[in-house]
Scaffold this motif. Structure first.
Motif, mmCIF file in Angstrom:
data_model
loop_
_atom_site.group_PDB
_atom_site.id
_atom_site.type_symbol
_atom_site.label_atom_id
_atom_site.label_comp_id
_atom_site.label_asym_id
_atom_site.label_seq_id
_atom_site.Cartn_x
_atom_site.Cartn_y
_atom_site.Cartn_z
ATOM 1 N N ALA A 15 54.569 9.656 33.181
ATOM 2 C CA ALA A 15 53.911 10.640 34.045
ATOM 3 C C ALA A 15 54.908 11.409 34.910
ATOM 4 C CB ALA A 15 52.885 9.945 34.935
ATOM 5 N N CYS A 16 56.147 10.941 34.940
ATOM 6 C CA CYS A 16 57.153 11.580 35.804
ATOM 7 C C CYS A 16 57.577 12.902 35.189
ATOM 8 C CB CYS A 16 58.362 10.671 35.950
ATOM 9 S SG CYS A 16 59.703 11.431 36.885
ATOM 10 N N CYS A 17 57.527 13.956 35.999
ATOM 11 C CA CYS A 17 57.945 15.241 35.453
ATOM 12 C C CYS A 17 59.165 15.778 36.166
ATOM 13 C CB CYS A 17 56.806 16.220 35.401
ATOM 14 S SG CYS A 17 55.992 16.385 36.950
ATOM 15 N N GLY A 18 59.870 14.899 36.842
ATOM 16 C CA GLY A 18 61.203 15.249 37.294
ATOM 17 C C GLY A 18 61.304 16.197 38.467
ATOM 18 N N TYR A 19 60.329 16.199 39.344
ATOM 19 C CA TYR A 19 60.471 17.026 40.548
ATOM 20 C C TYR A 19 61.570 16.519 41.463
ATOM 21 C CZ TYR A 19 55.937 19.189 39.558
ATOM 22 O OH TYR A 19 54.909 19.866 38.999
ATOM 23 N N GLY A 20 61.763 15.214 41.447
ATOM 24 C CA GLY A 20 62.833 14.633 42.254
ATOM 25 C C GLY A 20 62.518 14.463 43.727
ATOM 26 N N VAL A 21 61.263 14.677 44.101
ATOM 27 C CA VAL A 21 60.901 14.542 45.519
ATOM 28 C C VAL A 21 61.137 13.122 46.010
ATOM 29 C CG1 VAL A 21 59.102 14.963 47.226
ATOM 30 C CG2 VAL A 21 59.087 16.218 45.075
ATOM 31 N N CYS A 22 60.786 12.148 45.185
ATOM 32 C CA CYS A 22 60.952 10.738 45.569
ATOM 33 C C CYS A 22 62.412 10.453 45.910
ATOM 34 C CB CYS A 22 60.488 9.834 44.426
ATOM 35 S SG CYS A 22 61.298 10.205 42.852
ATOM 36 N N ALA A 23 63.311 10.924 45.055
ATOM 37 C CA ALA A 23 64.740 10.659 45.249
ATOM 38 C C ALA A 23 65.310 11.438 46.424
ATOM 39 C CB ALA A 23 65.508 10.985 43.972
ATOM 40 N N GLU A 24 64.693 12.562 46.736
ATOM 41 C CA GLU A 24 65.147 13.317 47.905
ATOM 42 C C GLU A 24 64.804 12.567 49.179
ATOM 43 O OE1 GLU A 24 63.911 17.543 48.550
ATOM 44 O OE2 GLU A 24 64.632 17.664 46.475
ATOM 45 N N ILE A 25 63.619 11.982 49.200
ATOM 46 C CA ILE A 25 63.145 11.294 50.397
ATOM 47 C C ILE A 25 63.787 9.918 50.527
ATOM 48 C CG2 ILE A 25 61.111 10.257 51.482
ATOM 49 C CD1 ILE A 25 59.511 12.627 50.395
ATOM 50 N N CYS A 26 63.917 9.208 49.432
ATOM 51 C CA CYS A 26 64.447 7.841 49.493
ATOM 52 C C CYS A 26 65.463 7.593 48.372
ATOM 53 C CB CYS A 26 63.301 6.842 49.432
ATOM 54 S SG CYS A 26 63.843 5.152 49.712
ATOM 55 N N PRO A 27 66.658 8.205 48.502
ATOM 56 C CA PRO A 27 67.659 8.080 47.449
ATOM 57 C C PRO A 27 68.219 6.670 47.302
ATOM 58 C CG PRO A 27 68.555 9.250 49.364
ATOM 59 C CD PRO A 27 67.093 9.044 49.625
ATOM 60 N N GLU A 28 67.980 5.825 48.326
ATOM 61 C CA GLU A 28 68.480 4.445 48.243
ATOM 62 C C GLU A 28 67.698 3.654 47.195
ATOM 63 O OE1 GLU A 28 67.315 5.894 50.989
ATOM 64 O OE2 GLU A 28 68.796 5.761 52.600
ATOM 65 N N VAL A 29 66.463 4.044 46.967
ATOM 66 C CA VAL A 29 65.612 3.288 46.034
ATOM 67 C C VAL A 29 65.386 4.055 44.733
ATOM 68 C CG1 VAL A 29 63.309 2.293 45.680
ATOM 69 C CG2 VAL A 29 64.457 2.020 47.894
ATOM 70 N N TYR A 30 65.071 5.338 44.835
ATOM 71 C CA TYR A 30 64.698 6.114 43.652
ATOM 72 C C TYR A 30 65.894 6.900 43.131
ATOM 73 C CZ TYR A 30 60.244 4.934 45.713
ATOM 74 O OH TYR A 30 59.212 4.242 46.274
ATOM 75 N N LEU A 31 66.211 6.666 41.885
ATOM 76 C CA LEU A 31 67.343 7.338 41.237
ATOM 77 C C LEU A 31 66.799 8.198 40.117
ATOM 78 C CD1 LEU A 31 69.485 4.095 41.034
ATOM 79 C CD2 LEU A 31 69.674 5.892 42.765
ATOM 80 N N LEU A 32 67.560 9.215 39.741
ATOM 81 C CA LEU A 32 67.116 10.097 38.661
ATOM 82 C C LEU A 32 68.107 10.014 37.511
ATOM 83 C CD1 LEU A 32 66.130 13.274 40.739
ATOM 84 C CD2 LEU A 32 64.663 11.379 40.046
ATOM 85 N N ASP A 33 67.609 9.909 36.304
ATOM 86 C CA ASP A 33 68.507 9.873 35.145
ATOM 87 C C ASP A 33 68.926 11.298 34.764
ATOM 88 O OD1 ASP A 33 66.527 11.070 33.599
ATOM 89 O OD2 ASP A 33 65.946 9.211 32.580
ATOM 90 N N GLU A 34 69.647 11.424 33.685
ATOM 91 C CA GLU A 34 70.204 12.744 33.332
ATOM 92 C C GLU A 34 69.117 13.773 33.013
ATOM 93 O OE1 GLU A 34 70.322 10.272 29.542
ATOM 94 O OE2 GLU A 34 70.653 9.938 31.678
ATOM 95 N N ASN A 35 67.917 13.290 32.744
ATOM 96 C CA ASN A 35 66.805 14.214 32.504
ATOM 97 C C ASN A 35 65.958 14.431 33.760
ATOM 98 O OD1 ASN A 35 67.375 14.499 29.685
ATOM 99 N ND2 ASN A 35 66.576 12.420 29.428
ATOM 100 N N GLY A 36 66.411 13.867 34.867
ATOM 101 C CA GLY A 36 65.674 14.027 36.117
ATOM 102 C C GLY A 36 64.489 13.091 36.238
ATOM 103 N N ILE A 37 64.448 12.080 35.370
ATOM 104 C CA ILE A 37 63.330 11.135 35.394
ATOM 105 C C ILE A 37 63.699 9.934 36.264
ATOM 106 C CG2 ILE A 37 61.852 9.652 33.972
ATOM 107 C CD1 ILE A 37 61.477 12.726 33.539
ATOM 108 N N VAL A 38 62.718 9.523 37.041
ATOM 109 C CA VAL A 38 62.976 8.487 38.040
ATOM 110 C C VAL A 38 63.229 7.111 37.407
ATOM 111 C CG1 VAL A 38 60.540 7.850 38.379
ATOM 112 C CG2 VAL A 38 62.152 7.641 40.284
ATOM 113 N N TYR A 39 64.123 6.348 38.022
ATOM 114 C CA TYR A 39 64.283 4.935 37.677
ATOM 115 C C TYR A 39 64.794 4.198 38.910
ATOM 116 C CZ TYR A 39 69.409 5.465 37.312
ATOM 117 O OH TYR A 39 70.738 5.700 37.581
ATOM 118 N N VAL A 40 64.760 2.890 38.859
ATOM 119 C CA VAL A 40 65.309 2.098 39.964
ATOM 120 C C VAL A 40 66.313 1.095 39.404
ATOM 121 C CG1 VAL A 40 63.340 2.288 41.544
ATOM 122 C CG2 VAL A 40 63.348 0.482 39.829
ATOM 123 N N ASP A 41 67.322 0.780 40.184
ATOM 124 C CA ASP A 41 68.283 -0.253 39.805
ATOM 125 C C ASP A 41 67.690 -1.628 40.056
ATOM 126 O OD1 ASP A 41 70.418 1.018 38.730
ATOM 127 O OD2 ASP A 41 71.539 1.183 40.602
#
Ligand code: SF4
Length: 70
Positions: A15-41
């Motif tokens: 369902a992720c369409c790569g807006y990146g808002v999550c990673a902008e707000i909380c980059p410590e938790v939400y990371l974006l892969d090369e396609n801009g899709i969210v993942y977590v370590d």
């Protein structure tokens, strides 16, 4: 510190369409892969980042991220 207990990140990746808002707000938790899709370590939210993680999840326009009790 937090009386809430640990939170776990659950991601509905398709369902992720790569807006990146999550990673902008909380980059410590939400990371974006090369396609801009969210993942977590680490799917467990580190202590002290719960509020920020929640804010990032709430800001997702696609409701991709859920936080559940770990
Ligand atoms: S805000 Fe939502 S749609 Fe955008 S990258 Fe994060 S999880 Fe994906």
């Amino acid at each position: 510190m937090s009386g809430e207990g640990k939170l776990k990140v659950v991601i509905n990746k398709p369902a992720c369409c790569g807006y990146g808002v999550c990673a902008e707000i909380c980059p410590e938790v939400y990371l974006l892969d090369e396609n801009g899709i969210v993942y977590v370590d680490n799917e467990i939210v580190p202590e002290g980042l719960e509020d920020s993680a929640r804010e990032g999840a709430d800001a997702c326009p696609q409701n991709v991220i859920k936080l559940v009790a770990a």
